[in-house]
Write a protein that holds these residues in place. Structure first.
Motif, PDB file in Angstrom:
ATOM      1  N   ALA A 286       0.813  -1.215   0.000  1.00 45.81           N
ATOM      2  CA  ALA A 286       0.000   0.000   0.000  1.00 45.81           C
ATOM      3  C   ALA A 286       0.849   1.269   0.000  1.00 45.81           C
ATOM      4  CB  ALA A 286      -0.926  -0.003   1.215  1.00 45.81           C
ATOM      5  N   GLY A 287       2.041   1.212   0.579  1.00 45.83           N
ATOM      6  CA  GLY A 287       2.908   2.380   0.644  1.00 45.83           C
ATOM      7  C   GLY A 287       2.567   3.294   1.801  1.00 45.83           C
ATOM      8  N   TRP A 288       3.514   4.134   2.130  1.00 51.35           N
ATOM      9  CA  TRP A 288       3.350   5.067   3.237  1.00 51.35           C
ATOM     10  C   TRP A 288       2.548   6.283   2.779  1.00 51.35           C
ATOM     11  CZ3 TRP A 288       4.686   3.798   8.094  1.00 51.35           C
ATOM     12  CH2 TRP A 288       5.609   2.765   8.268  1.00 51.35           C
ATOM     13  N   GLU A 289       1.479   6.597   3.480  1.00 53.62           N
ATOM     14  CA  GLU A 289       0.636   7.749   3.170  1.00 53.62           C
ATOM     15  C   GLU A 289       0.903   8.845   4.198  1.00 53.62           C
ATOM     16  OE1 GLU A 289      -3.593   6.488   2.135  1.00 53.62           O
ATOM     17  OE2 GLU A 289      -2.844   4.752   3.269  1.00 53.62           O
ATOM     18  N   PRO A 290       1.134  10.076   3.753  1.00 47.22           N
ATOM     19  CA  PRO A 290       1.388  11.153   4.720  1.00 47.22           C
ATOM     20  C   PRO A 290       0.138  11.484   5.529  1.00 47.22           C
ATOM     21  CG  PRO A 290       1.202  12.036   2.500  1.00 47.22           C
ATOM     22  CD  PRO A 290       1.208  10.545   2.359  1.00 47.22           C
ATOM     23  N   ILE A 291       0.355  11.820   6.789  1.00 51.21           N
ATOM     24  CA  ILE A 291      -0.713  12.292   7.669  1.00 51.21           C
ATOM     25  C   ILE A 291      -0.454  13.766   7.935  1.00 51.21           C
ATOM     26  CG2 ILE A 291      -1.869  12.016   9.891  1.00 51.21           C
ATOM     27  CD1 ILE A 291      -0.673   9.182  10.029  1.00 51.21           C
ATOM     28  N   THR A 292      -1.432  14.604   7.672  1.00 50.36           N
ATOM     29  CA  THR A 292      -1.320  16.035   7.940  1.00 50.36           C
ATOM     30  C   THR A 292      -2.418  16.444   8.911  1.00 50.36           C
ATOM     31  OG1 THR A 292      -2.816  16.759   6.179  1.00 50.36           O
ATOM     32  CG2 THR A 292      -0.506  16.337   5.567  1.00 50.36           C
ATOM     33  N   SER A 293      -2.463  17.715   9.249  1.00 49.19           N
ATOM     34  CA  SER A 293      -3.514  18.193  10.139  1.00 49.19           C
ATOM     35  C   SER A 293      -4.889  18.098   9.491  1.00 49.19           C
ATOM     36  CB  SER A 293      -3.236  19.634  10.566  1.00 49.19           C
ATOM     37  OG  SER A 293      -3.271  20.507   9.454  1.00 49.19           O
ATOM     38  N   GLY A 295      -5.748  15.432   7.482  1.00 49.08           N
ATOM     39  CA  GLY A 295      -6.111  14.033   7.343  1.00 49.08           C
ATOM     40  C   GLY A 295      -5.059  13.240   6.580  1.00 49.08           C
ATOM     41  N   VAL A 296      -5.406  12.033   6.175  1.00 48.08           N
ATOM     42  CA  VAL A 296      -4.478  11.138   5.483  1.00 48.08           C
ATOM     43  C   VAL A 296      -4.444  11.469   3.995  1.00 48.08           C
ATOM     44  CG1 VAL A 296      -3.936   8.742   4.910  1.00 48.08           C
ATOM     45  CG2 VAL A 296      -4.903   9.301   7.159  1.00 48.08           C
ATOM     46  N   GLY A 297      -3.215  11.643   3.476  1.00 49.98           N
ATOM     47  CA  GLY A 297      -3.038  11.871   2.051  1.00 49.98           C
ATOM     48  C   GLY A 297      -3.414  13.254   1.574  1.00 49.98           C
TER      49      GLY A 297
END
Length: 375
Positions: A286-293, A295-297
Motif C-alpha cells: 500500500a505504501g506510506w501515506e502522509p498524515i497532515t492536520s 487528514g491522510v493523504g
C-alpha cells in the motif's frame, strides 16, 4: 474580578537553561496577557530579554519580581532542571494562577511531588511544554488509532535522538517526549522492565555521574526498556544508545494488527500511515501515506511552524484551564508521569527485574545505588 488582560511575567536564566524553546515569546505574543516583567540573574541576558520582550521592568531575583509584580501567569523557561522545583514552588506561594514550565519537569519524583503539592495547595494550574501533545497532526494520529484504522494496537516503539547524548542523557532530555506520547496513546503505565548498560556491562555505582544542565545523576550509554499499561494489553518499547553515527529515529511508531503509524515530534511533525499488517512496504504494498492536520493523504493547510507554535497553543490552553478550573491538556501530572517512566528504567536495573508504576520510592534510583555502594 479575574479577567483579561492578565498580568504575566517570564523567568529565564541566561547561560543556565536560558528561556527554553521560546516560552518567553509565547507569553509576549499572547493577546490575553500584559507582560509586565522578566527575571534573569545574568545582567546582560536580562537586558537582552527585556529588549526582546518589550518590558520595562526586570529583576535579577525572580522572587523579588513575584513579590512586587504579583503576576497571574508565569513562564518558567530555563531548560536546566536544577531550578524548576524552587521556581515553581515560589510561583505557587506568591499567588500565581497559571505556570508554563519547560520540560523535563524535575530530576526526581520527589521534586515533582513537591511542585504539584505546592500548586494544588494554592490552586495553581501547571502546564508542561510537550508541544507534540497539542499538535493537530498528533490529533489526527490519535483519531486514526481510535477509529481502528491500523486495528488493535499491539505495541509502541520509541527511540531517543541518539546523538552525542545517547544513553542516560538522551533518556532524560528527549525521552521525556516519547514517554508522554506513550501515555497519550495507551494511558497510564503499570510496570517497567529495563536494562541499562555502560560499555556492554550492567551499570553499577561506578558508572553514576552528574548529568549536564542540572539533570541530576545519570548512568549508562545504552537503555532498553519495556512498559506495560493498566488499560491496554499492548506494550511500549523505548531505547537509546550512543551510536557510531547520529541516528534519525527520534519519534514514535504505533504498530497495529492492520498497519503502522509513524510520527515525529513537534508542532507539525512528519507522520505517515502504512496499511499493511506485515509492517513493511514491499513491492505491490500500500505504501506510506502522509498524515497532515487535514487528514491522510491531504496537503498540509497550516504554515510550517516550530516549537513556538506549539507553545502558543499550550499557553492558550493554560489560560482556558485557569478560567474553566480544569487541568491543562499537558499538565504537571503528565510531566511527573514522564519522569517516573524514565527513572523506572534505573529502578528496574537496580532491582534486577520489573518495577511497578507509579514508583513507590520517590527518591532517585541512582542516588540509592550510590548509597548502597557506600553502605
Amino acid at each position: 474580578m479575574f479577567q483579561p488582560p492578565y498580568r504575566a511575567a517570564v523567568i529565564g536564566r541566561t547561560g543556565r537553561g536560558n528561556y527554553g524553546h521560546d516560552l518567553d515569546r509565547a507569553f509576549a505574543e499572547e493577546p490575553k496577557f500584559t507582560l509586565v516583567a522578566v527575571a534573569d540573574e545574568d545582567e546582560a541576558g536580562r537586558a537582552a530579554a527585556s529588549s526582546r520582550l518589550g518590558v520595562d521592568r526586570s529583576y535579577a531575583d525572580y522572587r523579588e519580581m513575584l513579590e512586587r509584580e504579583r503576576p497571574e501567569f508565569v513562564a518558567v523557561g530555563p531548560r536546566w532542571l536544577d531550578c524548576h522545583r524552587e521556581m515553581v514552588v515560589s510561583c505557587a506561594e506568591f499567588g500565581v494562577r497559571g505556570i508554563l514550565l519547560e520540560k523535563p519537569m524535575a530530576p526526581s519524583p520527589a521534586d515533582c511531588d513537591a511542585m504539584l503539592s505546592a500548586c494544588d495547595a494554592s490552586h495553581v494550574k501547571l502546564a508542561i511544554a510537550f508541544q507534540t501533545r497539542v499538535s493537530p497532526i498528533f490529533e489526527q494520529v490519535k483519531t486514526l488509532v481510535a477509529d481502528g484504522v491500523i486495528g488493535p494496537v499491539l505495541e509502541l516503539r520509541g527511540r531517543g535522538k541518539e546523538d552525542r547524548r545517547g544513553g542516560g542523557e538522551d533518556l532524560m532530555v528527549l525521552g521525556t517526549h516519547i514517554m508522554d506520547l506513550f501515555r497519550a496513546v495507551l494511558g497510564d503505565p503499570s510496570w517497567c522492565f529495563a536494562r541499562v548498560t555502560d560499555g556492554g556491562v550492567p551499570i553499577t555505582s561506578e558508572h553514576v555521574r552528574d548529568g549536564a544542565e542540572g539533570i541530576g545523576p545519570l548512568a549508562g550509554d545504552r537503555v532498553d526498556a519495556m512498559y506495560g499499561f493498566a488499560d491496554s494489553p499492548a506494550v511500549a518499547h523505548f531505547a537509546t544508545a550512543r551510536p557510531t553515527e547520529p541516528g534519525s529515529r527520534f519519534g514514535l511508531r504505533i504498530f497495529g494488527e492492520r498497519g503502522v503509524i509513524l510520527t515525529g515530534t513537534g508542532w507539525l511533525p512528519e507522520a505517515y500511515l502504512l496499511r499493511d499488517p506485515r509492517w513493511f512496504d514491499s513491492p505491490g504494498g500500500a505504501g506510506w501515506e502522509p498524515i497532515t492536520s487535514a487528514g491522510v493523504g491531504l496537503a498540509e493547510p497550516l504554515p510550517s511552524g516550530g516549537l513556538l507554535d506549539g507553545n502558543r497553543r499550550i499557553v492558550a490552553d493554560l489560560i482556558a484551564a485557569v478560567e474553566e478550573d480544569r487541568p491543562p491538556v499537558v499538565s504537571g501530572a503528565d510531566g511527573r508521569a514522564s519522569i517516573e517512566m524514565i527513572l523506572a528504567t534505573y529502578a528496574s536495573q537496580v532491582a534486577g527485574g520489573p518495577v511497578a508504576l507509579p514508583l513507590a520510592d520517590r527518591s532517585h534510583p541512582l542516588e540509592r545505588l550510590k548509597g548502597a555502594s557506600r553502605g
